[in-house]
Design an enzyme around this catalytic site. Structure first.
Site, PDB file in Angstrom:
ATOM      1  N   SER A   1      46.889   7.711  45.334  1.00  0.00           N
ATOM      2  CA  SER A   1      47.532   7.030  46.483  1.00  0.00           C
ATOM      3  C   SER A   1      49.158   7.288  46.343  1.00  0.00           C
ATOM      4  O   SER A   1      49.707   7.006  45.181  1.00  0.00           O
ATOM      5  CB  SER A   1      47.497   5.606  46.474  1.00  0.00           C
TER       6      SER A   1
ATOM      7  N   ALA B   1      46.931   5.418  41.082  1.00  0.00           N
ATOM      8  CA  ALA B   1      47.779   4.340  41.083  1.00  0.00           C
ATOM      9  C   ALA B   1      46.913   3.178  40.651  1.00  0.00           C
ATOM     10  O   ALA B   1      45.762   3.019  40.734  1.00  0.00           O
ATOM     11  CB  ALA B   1      48.244   4.010  42.701  1.00  0.00           C
TER      12      ALA B   1
ATOM     13  N   HIS C   1      47.697  -2.802  49.512  1.00  0.00           N
ATOM     14  CA  HIS C   1      47.714  -1.299  49.535  1.00  0.00           C
ATOM     15  C   HIS C   1      48.943  -0.785  49.971  1.00  0.00           C
ATOM     16  O   HIS C   1      49.489   0.200  49.466  1.00  0.00           O
ATOM     17  CB  HIS C   1      46.403  -0.941  50.389  1.00  0.00           C
TER      18      HIS C   1
ATOM     19  N   HIS D   1      46.598   9.087  51.114  1.00  0.00           N
ATOM     20  CA  HIS D   1      45.784  10.252  50.855  1.00  0.00           C
ATOM     21  C   HIS D   1      46.087  11.131  51.893  1.00  0.00           C
ATOM     22  O   HIS D   1      45.987  11.050  53.065  1.00  0.00           O
ATOM     23  CB  HIS D   1      44.480   9.964  50.552  1.00  0.00           C
TER      24      HIS D   1
ATOM     25  N   MET E   1      40.791   1.775  40.984  1.00  0.00           N
ATOM     26  CA  MET E   1      39.588   1.930  41.760  1.00  0.00           C
ATOM     27  C   MET E   1      39.188   3.181  41.968  1.00  0.00           C
ATOM     28  O   MET E   1      38.332   3.675  42.791  1.00  0.00           O
ATOM     29  CB  MET E   1      39.760   1.287  43.301  1.00  0.00           C
ATOM     30  N   SER E   2      39.323   4.107  40.950  1.00  0.00           N
ATOM     31  CA  SER E   2      39.059   5.582  41.018  1.00  0.00           C
ATOM     32  C   SER E   2      38.873   6.322  39.718  1.00  0.00           C
ATOM     33  O   SER E   2      38.790   5.738  38.634  1.00  0.00           O
ATOM     34  CB  SER E   2      40.048   6.252  41.876  1.00  0.00           C
TER      35      SER E   2
ATOM     36  N   HIS F   1      36.605   7.349  47.452  1.00  0.00           N
ATOM     37  CA  HIS F   1      36.302   6.135  46.593  1.00  0.00           C
ATOM     38  C   HIS F   1      34.945   5.757  46.876  1.00  0.00           C
ATOM     39  O   HIS F   1      34.536   5.716  47.978  1.00  0.00           O
ATOM     40  CB  HIS F   1      37.355   5.043  46.663  1.00  0.00           C
TER      41      HIS F   1
ATOM     42  N   ASN G   1      51.915  -1.790  40.061  1.00  0.00           N
ATOM     43  CA  ASN G   1      51.980  -3.221  40.043  1.00  0.00           C
ATOM     44  C   ASN G   1      51.612  -3.800  38.714  1.00  0.00           C
ATOM     45  O   ASN G   1      50.816  -3.207  37.998  1.00  0.00           O
ATOM     46  CB  ASN G   1      51.202  -3.825  41.293  1.00  0.00           C
TER      47      ASN G   1
ATOM     48  N   TYR H   1      34.092   2.577  47.276  1.00  0.00           N
ATOM     49  CA  TYR H   1      34.232   1.577  48.127  1.00  0.00           C
ATOM     50  C   TYR H   1      34.377   2.209  49.750  1.00  0.00           C
ATOM     51  O   TYR H   1      34.008   1.277  50.595  1.00  0.00           O
ATOM     52  CB  TYR H   1      35.525   0.623  47.949  1.00  0.00           C
ATOM     53  N   GLU H   2      34.475   3.544  50.075  1.00  0.00           N
ATOM     54  CA  GLU H   2      34.560   3.862  51.191  1.00  0.00           C
ATOM     55  C   GLU H   2      33.246   4.162  51.703  1.00  0.00           C
ATOM     56  O   GLU H   2      32.864   4.027  52.886  1.00  0.00           O
ATOM     57  CB  GLU H   2      35.255   5.231  51.379  1.00  0.00           C
TER      58      GLU H   2
END
Length: 268
Positions: free
Chosen positions: A29, A111, A242, A59, A206-207, A81, A230, A83-84
């Protein structure tokens, strides 16, 4: 290797030429500007049969193949990802195609949230190992014994050494760290962050983990770098979102680009 990967790779070679790719880069990201630095040809994922729909804002779902610092690279401007789609193997075809294009190395970027006070927003971290906190695996359903992939030194020591030398040459601090994969798309709770920290993780995201598993399965050497966008939940007063991730990613992205360019110069 799937027949589809061979077909897509042939289509790509028709568009960009048959010269083999050396390194594949997967961008996280807010890191899409790196693809724009490549002297080459961009192909939208939509034009590559079977490529995933990388629908996360921040992206840029294009494959760019060309020259960066004298090295022929394939840059994936977006990733799909878990989650998609609910599929941990969503990036299998792109990585199979990368292998078909001749690459021997994959470097992923992402990220991530930091769990270390000495690694604040704007830092970058070289992954030394990971924790599959999600419990998911992109090789579930693979019918052959090749699915039993050894993961010791999943993050190639020689590539990591070269990345660290590039960081040193650029006067950039880039500590090693353990990355934990959380499935998303919701962010982690403070309790989950405390649990992940107790397991030994330094950053969470998350990746990346599925891609590294797939890379090792395909015989690609792998490495990865996180940009810290963060502090993890409960460790600061930041309002994590996000949009926050996209806004903070460029702070570390400039450092990451210098490290990647320095690394590629050692291969040219």
């Amino acid at each position: 290797m799937s027949k589809n990967a061979e077909t897509v790779a042939a289509q790509i070679k028709d568009a960009v030429g048959a010269d083999p790719v050396s390194v594949g880069l997967i961008l996280g990201s807010g890191l899409g500007h790196i693809a724009e630095a490549v002297d080459g040809i961009a192909i939208a994922y939509d034009n590559l049969p079977g490529f995933p729909h990388a629908g996360v804002s921040g992206h840029n779902p294009k494959l760019v193949i060309g020259d960066l610092e004298g090295v022929r690279v394939a840059v994936f401007g977006g990733r799909s990802h878990y989650y998609e789609s609910g599929r941990a193997d969503a990036m299998r075809l792109p990585l199979e195609v990368l292998k078909e294009l001749g690459a021997d190395t994959m470097i992923a970027t992402n990220a991530a949230g930091s769990m270390r006070p000495d690694m604040p927003t704007g830092s970058i971290m070289c992954l030394s190992d990971h924790i599959n906190f999600s419990g998911l695996n992109p090789l579930i359903g693979e019918p052959t014994d090749a699915r039993f992939v050894p993961m010791k030194d999943a993050y190639d020591p020689e590539i990591r050494d070269a990345l660290h030398q590039a960081a040193k040459d650029a006067d950039i601090d880039m500590p090693n760290g353990v990355y934990a994969w959380y499935s998303g798309p919701s962010f982690e709770t403070p309790a989950e962050i405390r649990a992940i920290a107790m397991l030994g993780a330094d950053a969470v995201g998350m990746s990346t983990v599925p891609e590294v598993i797939l890379a090792r399965f395909l015989g690609l050497k792998a490495a990865a770098i996180s940009t810290i966008t963060n502090m993890a939940a409960g460790l600061s007063d930041e309002s994590i979102s996000h949009e926050h991730t996209k806004a903070r990613a460029p702070i570390g992205a400039a450092k990451l680009e210098k490290v990647l360019r320095g690394f590629l110069r050692t291969k040219s």
